[in-house]
Design a protein around this motif. Structure first.
Motif, PDB file in Angstrom:
ATOM      1  N   VAL A   1      11.137 -34.523  45.441  1.00 52.59           N
ATOM      2  CA  VAL A   1       9.779 -34.076  45.098  1.00 52.59           C
ATOM      3  C   VAL A   1       9.857 -32.897  44.136  1.00 52.59           C
ATOM      4  N   GLY A   2      10.837 -32.039  44.318  1.00 51.72           N
ATOM      5  CA  GLY A   2      11.045 -30.923  43.382  1.00 51.72           C
ATOM      6  C   GLY A   2      11.340 -31.432  41.976  1.00 51.72           C
ATOM      7  N   VAL A   3      12.117 -32.508  41.864  1.00 54.53           N
ATOM      8  CA  VAL A   3      12.394 -33.102  40.559  1.00 54.53           C
ATOM      9  C   VAL A   3      11.107 -33.644  39.950  1.00 54.53           C
ATOM     10  N   LEU A   4      10.326 -34.353  40.739  1.00 52.31           N
ATOM     11  CA  LEU A   4       9.068 -34.920  40.223  1.00 52.31           C
ATOM     12  C   LEU A   4       8.101 -33.831  39.766  1.00 52.31           C
ATOM     13  N   VAL A   5       7.913 -32.815  40.586  1.00 56.82           N
ATOM     14  CA  VAL A   5       6.979 -31.735  40.234  1.00 56.82           C
ATOM     15  C   VAL A   5       7.502 -30.956  39.023  1.00 56.82           C
ATOM     16  N   GLY A   6       8.801 -30.701  38.990  1.00 56.23           N
ATOM     17  CA  GLY A   6       9.372 -30.000  37.831  1.00 56.23           C
ATOM     18  C   GLY A   6       9.172 -30.781  36.546  1.00 56.23           C
ATOM     19  N   ALA A   7       9.362 -32.092  36.590  1.00 55.82           N
ATOM     20  CA  ALA A   7       9.162 -32.922  35.396  1.00 55.82           C
ATOM     21  C   ALA A   7       7.708 -32.917  34.949  1.00 55.82           C
ATOM     22  N   VAL A   8       6.795 -32.953  35.900  1.00 52.44           N
ATOM     23  CA  VAL A   8       5.367 -32.900  35.553  1.00 52.44           C
ATOM     24  C   VAL A   8       5.011 -31.551  34.941  1.00 52.44           C
ATOM     25  N   VAL A   9       5.554 -30.473  35.497  1.00 48.78           N
ATOM     26  CA  VAL A   9       5.279 -29.130  34.978  1.00 48.78           C
ATOM     27  C   VAL A   9       5.755 -29.008  33.534  1.00 48.78           C
ATOM     28  N   VAL A  10       6.979 -29.424  33.266  1.00 50.45           N
ATOM     29  CA  VAL A  10       7.527 -29.298  31.914  1.00 50.45           C
ATOM     30  C   VAL A  10       6.733 -30.159  30.934  1.00 50.45           C
ATOM     31  N   THR A  11       6.426 -31.385  31.330  1.00 51.29           N
ATOM     32  CA  THR A  11       5.659 -32.266  30.443  1.00 51.29           C
ATOM     33  C   THR A  11       4.289 -31.671  30.160  1.00 51.29           C
ATOM     34  N   ALA A  12       3.624 -31.165  31.190  1.00 49.55           N
ATOM     35  CA  ALA A  12       2.311 -30.550  30.987  1.00 49.55           C
ATOM     36  C   ALA A  12       2.414 -29.341  30.063  1.00 49.55           C
ATOM     37  N   PHE A  13       3.448 -28.537  30.232  1.00 52.89           N
ATOM     38  CA  PHE A  13       3.608 -27.354  29.386  1.00 52.89           C
ATOM     39  C   PHE A  13       3.799 -27.732  27.924  1.00 52.89           C
ATOM     40  N   PHE A  14       4.628 -28.725  27.648  1.00 51.11           N
ATOM     41  CA  PHE A  14       4.850 -29.123  26.264  1.00 51.11           C
ATOM     42  C   PHE A  14       3.603 -29.764  25.658  1.00 51.11           C
ATOM     43  N   VAL A  15       2.872 -30.519  26.449  1.00 52.72           N
ATOM     44  CA  VAL A  15       1.640 -31.130  25.937  1.00 52.72           C
ATOM     45  C   VAL A  15       0.606 -30.050  25.625  1.00 52.72           C
ATOM     46  N   VAL A  16       0.426 -29.119  26.540  1.00 46.86           N
ATOM     47  CA  VAL A  16      -0.543 -28.033  26.307  1.00 46.86           C
ATOM     48  C   VAL A  16      -0.149 -27.233  25.069  1.00 46.86           C
ATOM     49  N   SER A  17       1.121 -26.890  24.946  1.00 44.82           N
ATOM     50  CA  SER A  17       1.562 -26.126  23.776  1.00 44.82           C
ATOM     51  C   SER A  17       1.340 -26.900  22.486  1.00 44.82           C
ATOM     52  N   GLY A  18       1.696 -28.172  22.478  1.00 42.17           N
ATOM     53  CA  GLY A  18       1.508 -28.991  21.279  1.00 42.17           C
ATOM     54  C   GLY A  18       0.056 -29.076  20.859  1.00 42.17           C
ATOM     55  N   VAL A  19      -0.824 -29.306  21.820  1.00 44.76           N
ATOM     56  CA  VAL A  19      -2.250 -29.428  21.511  1.00 44.76           C
ATOM     57  C   VAL A  19      -2.822 -28.091  21.038  1.00 44.76           C
ATOM     58  N   VAL A  20      -2.460 -27.002  21.695  1.00 44.72           N
ATOM     59  CA  VAL A  20      -2.975 -25.677  21.309  1.00 44.72           C
ATOM     60  C   VAL A  20      -2.500 -25.296  19.910  1.00 44.72           C
ATOM     61  N   VAL A  21      -1.227 -25.507  19.623  1.00 47.90           N
ATOM     62  CA  VAL A  21      -0.696 -25.138  18.308  1.00 47.90           C
ATOM     63  C   VAL A  21      -1.315 -26.021  17.216  1.00 47.90           C
ATOM     64  N   ALA A  22      -1.475 -27.308  17.491  1.00 46.96           N
ATOM     65  CA  ALA A  22      -2.102 -28.194  16.500  1.00 46.96           C
ATOM     66  C   ALA A  22      -3.563 -27.802  16.271  1.00 46.96           C
ATOM     67  N   TRP A  23      -4.264 -27.459  17.330  1.00 43.39           N
ATOM     68  CA  TRP A  23      -5.664 -27.042  17.188  1.00 43.39           C
ATOM     69  C   TRP A  23      -5.743 -25.765  16.345  1.00 43.39           C
ATOM     70  N   ALA A  24      -4.885 -24.801  16.643  1.00 42.09           N
ATOM     71  CA  ALA A  24      -4.892 -23.556  15.873  1.00 42.09           C
ATOM     72  C   ALA A  24      -4.489 -23.816  14.427  1.00 42.09           C
ATOM     73  N   GLY A  25      -3.536 -24.698  14.216  1.00 38.43           N
ATOM     74  CA  GLY A  25      -3.093 -25.010  12.859  1.00 38.43           C
ATOM     75  C   GLY A  25      -4.146 -25.708  12.033  1.00 38.43           C
ATOM     76  N   ARG A  26      -5.012 -26.477  12.674  1.00 41.13           N
ATOM     77  CA  ARG A  26      -6.099 -27.126  11.934  1.00 41.13           C
ATOM     78  C   ARG A  26      -7.122 -26.102  11.454  1.00 41.13           C
ATOM     79  N   ILE A  27      -7.235 -25.010  12.191  1.00 42.30           N
ATOM     80  CA  ILE A  27      -8.148 -23.949  11.765  1.00 42.30           C
ATOM     81  C   ILE A  27      -7.526 -23.187  10.609  1.00 42.30           C
ATOM     82  N   ASN A  28      -6.315 -22.684  10.826  1.00 43.48           N
ATOM     83  CA  ASN A  28      -5.576 -21.980   9.778  1.00 43.48           C
ATOM     84  C   ASN A  28      -4.129 -21.866  10.239  1.00 43.48           C
TER      85      ASN A  28
END
Length: 161
Positions: free
Chosen positions: A45-72
């Motif tokens: 379960v620790g492996v599953l939760v850790g994988a979900v955490v990392v995936t969520a973190f990379f997705v959030v970062s990618g979306v936030v950086v792309a959103w900011a980059g579209r602005i400037n």
């Protein structure tokens, strides 16, 4: 007199998120059962939760950086650092809320987060290295006038005769 920054026309491609999620899911699909059989199901379960955490973190970062980059483009670094700070605070709060001897092994989850971050980083590096990314938008090919005598035929140059 201040001018507001012009919106960026740079394309922000988030296709690496799909590739990273698929690779993370494939590795997790193998690692979680093996960990469960070898170390116990709390570790799985620790492996599953850790994988979900990392995936969520990379997705959030990618979306936030792309959103900011579209602005400037100048907003991407502050957006990335701000997103990282917020994610670190959330992770800290979640880890502190988990009981030490609970339904998941926190140490296994922590090592999964480390391994997952390295895996996602490798996926991103591979994705970047295999794509033609330009620092500036390449110029459009020159347009020729339709009645131009220098116009090239698709079959090649012709001679007058």
């Amino acid at each position: 007199m201040s001018t507001s920054p012009a919106p960026s026309d740079a394309p922000w491609d988030l296709s690496f998120l799909r590739v990273g999620a698929l690779v993370a899911a494939a590795v997790t699909a193998v690692a979680a059962p093996v960990t469960g059989l070898v170390a116990g199901w709390a570790d799985a379960v620790g492996v599953l939760v850790g994988a979900v955490v990392v995936t969520a973190f990379f997705v959030v970062s990618g979306v936030v950086v792309a959103w900011a980059g579209r602005i400037n483009d100048t907003f991407t670094l502050p957006a990335a650092l701000g997103a990282f700070f917020v994610k670190a605070l959330v992770l800290f709060a979640v880890l502190n809320a988990l009981p030490e001897d609970g339904w998941l092994d926190r140490l296994t989850m922590a090592w999964t987060v480390v391994a997952g971050a390295l895996l996602w980083s490798a996926v991103q590096l591979r994705w970047v290295w295999s794509r033609p990314l330009y620092y500036v938008q390449p110029p459009a090919p020159p347009r020729e006038a339709p009645d131009s005598p220098e116009r090239m035929d698709p079959d090649g140059p012709r001679t007058r005769g």
